[in-house]
Design a protein around this motif. Structure first.
Motif, PDB file in Angstrom:
ATOM      1  N   VAL A 150     -14.324  10.298  -9.699  1.00 13.63           N
ATOM      2  CA  VAL A 150     -13.702   9.560 -10.797  1.00 13.63           C
ATOM      3  C   VAL A 150     -14.166   8.110 -10.707  1.00 13.63           C
ATOM      4  CG1 VAL A 150     -11.533   8.844 -11.855  1.00 13.63           C
ATOM      5  CG2 VAL A 150     -11.716  11.098 -10.766  1.00 13.63           C
ATOM      6  N   ARG A 151     -14.754   7.627 -11.765  1.00 16.35           N
ATOM      7  CA  ARG A 151     -15.281   6.259 -11.775  1.00 16.35           C
ATOM      8  C   ARG A 151     -14.181   5.249 -12.063  1.00 16.35           C
ATOM      9  NH1 ARG A 151     -19.832   7.414  -9.093  1.00 16.35           N
ATOM     10  NH2 ARG A 151     -20.983   9.108 -10.116  1.00 16.35           N
ATOM     11  N   GLY A 152     -14.421   4.022 -11.647  1.00 19.52           N
ATOM     12  CA  GLY A 152     -13.488   2.940 -11.933  1.00 19.52           C
ATOM     13  C   GLY A 152     -12.255   2.981 -11.042  1.00 19.52           C
ATOM     14  N   THR A 153     -11.235   2.315 -11.499  1.00 17.72           N
ATOM     15  CA  THR A 153      -9.985   2.234 -10.732  1.00 17.72           C
ATOM     16  C   THR A 153      -8.816   2.608 -11.641  1.00 17.72           C
ATOM     17  OG1 THR A 153      -9.865  -0.137 -11.223  1.00 17.72           O
ATOM     18  CG2 THR A 153     -10.827   0.511  -9.095  1.00 17.72           C
ATOM     19  N   PRO A 154      -8.661   3.883 -11.918  1.00 16.49           N
ATOM     20  CA  PRO A 154      -7.581   4.298 -12.816  1.00 16.49           C
ATOM     21  C   PRO A 154      -6.204   4.078 -12.203  1.00 16.49           C
ATOM     22  CG  PRO A 154      -8.580   6.209 -11.793  1.00 16.49           C
ATOM     23  CD  PRO A 154      -9.429   5.029 -11.406  1.00 16.49           C
ATOM     24  N   ARG A 155      -5.221   4.003 -13.063  1.00 16.03           N
ATOM     25  CA  ARG A 155      -3.828   3.912 -12.630  1.00 16.03           C
ATOM     26  C   ARG A 155      -3.444   5.199 -11.905  1.00 16.03           C
ATOM     27  NH1 ARG A 155       0.334   6.649 -14.815  1.00 16.03           N
ATOM     28  NH2 ARG A 155       2.438   5.879 -14.342  1.00 16.03           N
ATOM     29  N   PHE A 156      -2.621   5.067 -10.848  1.00 15.23           N
ATOM     30  CA  PHE A 156      -2.020   6.218 -10.188  1.00 15.23           C
ATOM     31  C   PHE A 156      -0.590   6.395 -10.709  1.00 15.23           C
ATOM     32  CE2 PHE A 156      -4.682   6.076  -6.013  1.00 15.23           C
ATOM     33  CZ  PHE A 156      -5.736   6.658  -6.688  1.00 15.23           C
ATOM     34  N   GLY A 157      -0.245   7.646 -10.994  1.00 15.98           N
ATOM     35  CA  GLY A 157       1.123   7.955 -11.358  1.00 15.98           C
ATOM     36  C   GLY A 157       1.893   8.486 -10.158  1.00 15.98           C
ATOM     37  N   VAL A 158       3.129   8.902 -10.384  1.00 19.63           N
ATOM     38  CA  VAL A 158       3.897   9.596  -9.339  1.00 19.63           C
ATOM     39  C   VAL A 158       3.081  10.822  -8.924  1.00 19.63           C
ATOM     40  CG1 VAL A 158       6.043  10.811  -8.834  1.00 19.63           C
ATOM     41  CG2 VAL A 158       6.077   8.775 -10.302  1.00 19.63           C
ATOM     42  N   PRO A 159       2.856  11.048  -7.627  1.00 20.02           N
ATOM     43  CA  PRO A 159       1.922  12.096  -7.209  1.00 20.02           C
ATOM     44  C   PRO A 159       2.397  13.531  -7.411  1.00 20.02           C
ATOM     45  CG  PRO A 159       2.895  11.024  -5.293  1.00 20.02           C
ATOM     46  CD  PRO A 159       3.324  10.238  -6.491  1.00 20.02           C
ATOM     47  N   VAL A 160       3.629  13.720  -7.839  1.00 24.57           N
ATOM     48  CA  VAL A 160       4.149  15.060  -8.115  1.00 24.57           C
ATOM     49  C   VAL A 160       4.764  15.058  -9.514  1.00 24.57           C
ATOM     50  CG1 VAL A 160       5.786  16.864  -7.424  1.00 24.57           C
ATOM     51  CG2 VAL A 160       4.632  15.480  -5.682  1.00 24.57           C
ATOM     52  N   ALA A 161       4.388  16.035 -10.324  1.00 26.79           N
ATOM     53  CA  ALA A 161       4.941  16.170 -11.673  1.00 26.79           C
ATOM     54  C   ALA A 161       6.178  17.058 -11.654  1.00 26.79           C
ATOM     55  CB  ALA A 161       3.888  16.766 -12.604  1.00 26.79           C
ATOM     56  N   GLY A 162       7.079  16.831 -12.597  1.00 25.64           N
ATOM     57  CA  GLY A 162       8.221  17.716 -12.770  1.00 25.64           C
ATOM     58  C   GLY A 162       9.240  17.653 -11.662  1.00 25.64           C
TER      59      GLY A 162
ATOM     60  N   VAL B 111      -3.174  13.156  -5.529  1.00 30.48           N
ATOM     61  CA  VAL B 111      -2.781  12.089  -6.447  1.00 30.48           C
ATOM     62  C   VAL B 111      -2.708  12.640  -7.867  1.00 30.48           C
ATOM     63  CG1 VAL B 111      -3.871  10.325  -5.016  1.00 30.48           C
ATOM     64  CG2 VAL B 111      -5.151  11.321  -6.915  1.00 30.48           C
ATOM     65  N   ARG B 112      -2.081  11.841  -8.720  1.00 33.39           N
ATOM     66  CA  ARG B 112      -2.134  12.064 -10.165  1.00 33.39           C
ATOM     67  C   ARG B 112      -2.532  10.724 -10.782  1.00 33.39           C
ATOM     68  NH1 ARG B 112       2.460  12.803 -12.361  1.00 33.39           N
ATOM     69  NH2 ARG B 112       1.840  14.208 -14.055  1.00 33.39           N
ATOM     70  N   TYR B 113      -3.550  10.741 -11.589  1.00 36.02           N
ATOM     71  CA  TYR B 113      -4.110   9.484 -12.085  1.00 36.02           C
ATOM     72  C   TYR B 113      -4.274   9.518 -13.600  1.00 36.02           C
ATOM     73  CZ  TYR B 113      -8.601  11.903 -12.583  1.00 36.02           C
ATOM     74  OH  TYR B 113      -9.590  12.765 -12.965  1.00 36.02           O
ATOM     75  N   GLY B 114      -4.226   8.326 -14.204  1.00 31.05           N
ATOM     76  CA  GLY B 114      -4.395   8.215 -15.645  1.00 31.05           C
ATOM     77  C   GLY B 114      -3.213   7.528 -16.295  1.00 31.05           C
ATOM     78  N   ARG B 115      -3.249   7.461 -17.612  1.00 30.53           N
ATOM     79  CA  ARG B 115      -2.183   6.786 -18.360  1.00 30.53           C
ATOM     80  C   ARG B 115      -0.853   7.528 -18.205  1.00 30.53           C
ATOM     81  NH1 ARG B 115      -3.434   7.037 -24.048  1.00 30.53           N
ATOM     82  NH2 ARG B 115      -4.761   8.818 -23.529  1.00 30.53           N
TER      83      ARG B 115
END
Length: 283
Positions: free
Chosen positions: A57-69, A4-8
């Motif tokens: 990782v604590r809490g429930t962060p946003r997931f981004g698209v799981p592959v960058a670029g 996964v990729r997580y965060g803002r």
């Protein structure tokens, strides 16, 4: 592995989902989940990392698209026999290929924004294929060896843009937010038979799509091999492989998305995504 990729947005960190469903931080192991991460060699190395040693990782962060670029976002049209039938069209003799704009990529739970002038925005749950190794003129027998893994894709489509404003589909496929991908990338080794996966999609809690990759006209191996005859597939490229029946345009009466709707879509073993539908607003 479930990567996964997580965060803002724009600030995502790499992570993985452990066997207990908990999110672990991978940023101490690699910079991101991108083309360099997706080769068989790199994934084997990553698999050797002791999951229990990774920070939770604590809490429930946003997931981004799981592959960058991601370099290419390729779509395959009318690839389920039962979907072609509901559209009143003959099954294609060769895969129908179109491109989705990279700018439409969206996190799996990010809001979908109806484009300005939209009248017929539709849903399409699809199996996503992520390329792991550069593929050029590959055989069908070898094609799956070039795949890093699989994910859920919602191929949002504005049907009036797609079908009523000229012969090119791309106008209705690449609107901003029209490419939710994720929640995670499941590596190839964890999907024993990619042609036996159940798919589903709900609108406001009502089941609209129920299908299986068993009814694909062209298999994943056939699609990867076919595309590689016409373009070089690069690590990180994403292929949306078609949708089962139950899209809004195929219903009687037709049903399209409107502000306030909620979508939920998933594939067995690959996770689930959920989006709220918003109206376009000038910034």
């Amino acid at each position: 592995m479930r990567l996964v990729r997580y965060g803002r947005p724009g600030k995502e960190k790499p992570g993985l989902i452990d066997d207990e469903g908990k999110l672990r931080d991978l940023s101490g192991v690699l910079a991101d989940i991108d083309a360099a991460t997706l080769s068989d060699k790199a994934l084997r190395k990553l698999a050797k990392v002791a999951t229990a040693s990774l920070p939770l990782v604590r809490g429930t962060p946003r997931f981004g698209v799981p592959v960058a670029g991601i370099g290419k976002f390729i779509g395959i049209g009318l690839n389920y026999a039962d979907h072609a039938a509901e559209a009143g069209l003959e099954a294609p003799k060769e895969p129908i290929v179109f491109m989705k704009a990279i700018s439409c990529l969206n996190g799996p739970d990010d809001a979908i924004v109806l484009p300005k002038g939209s009248k017929k925005t539709d849903w399409e749950v699809e199996l996503g294929v992520v390329i792991g190794t550069r593929a050029q003129y590959v055989s069908e027998a070898d094609a799956l060896n070039y795949v890093a893994g699989y994910c859920v894709v919602n191929d949002l489509s504005e049907r009036s843009f797609q079908l009523e404003r000229g012969p090119q589909w791309d106008k209705g496929k690449g609107c901003d937010t029209f490419g939710p991908v994720g929640p995670w990338l499941v590596t190839r080794d964890e999907v024993p038979d990619v042609q036996r996966l159940d798919l589903y999609l709900e609108v406001n809690g009502k089941r609209m799509q129920t299908g299986s990759t068993e009814t694909m006209i062209f298999t994943v191996a056939q699609i990867v091999s076919y595309l590689s005859q016409f373009m070089t597939l690069e690590p990180g490229d994403v292929i949306a492989t078609g949708t089962p029946p139950g899209v809004g345009a195929g219903r009687k009466p037709q049903r399209f998305l409107k502000k306030g709707d909620t979508l939920r879509a998933g594939i067995a073993g690959l996770g689930e995504q959920q989006q709220d539908v918003l109206a376009w607003q000038a910034k």
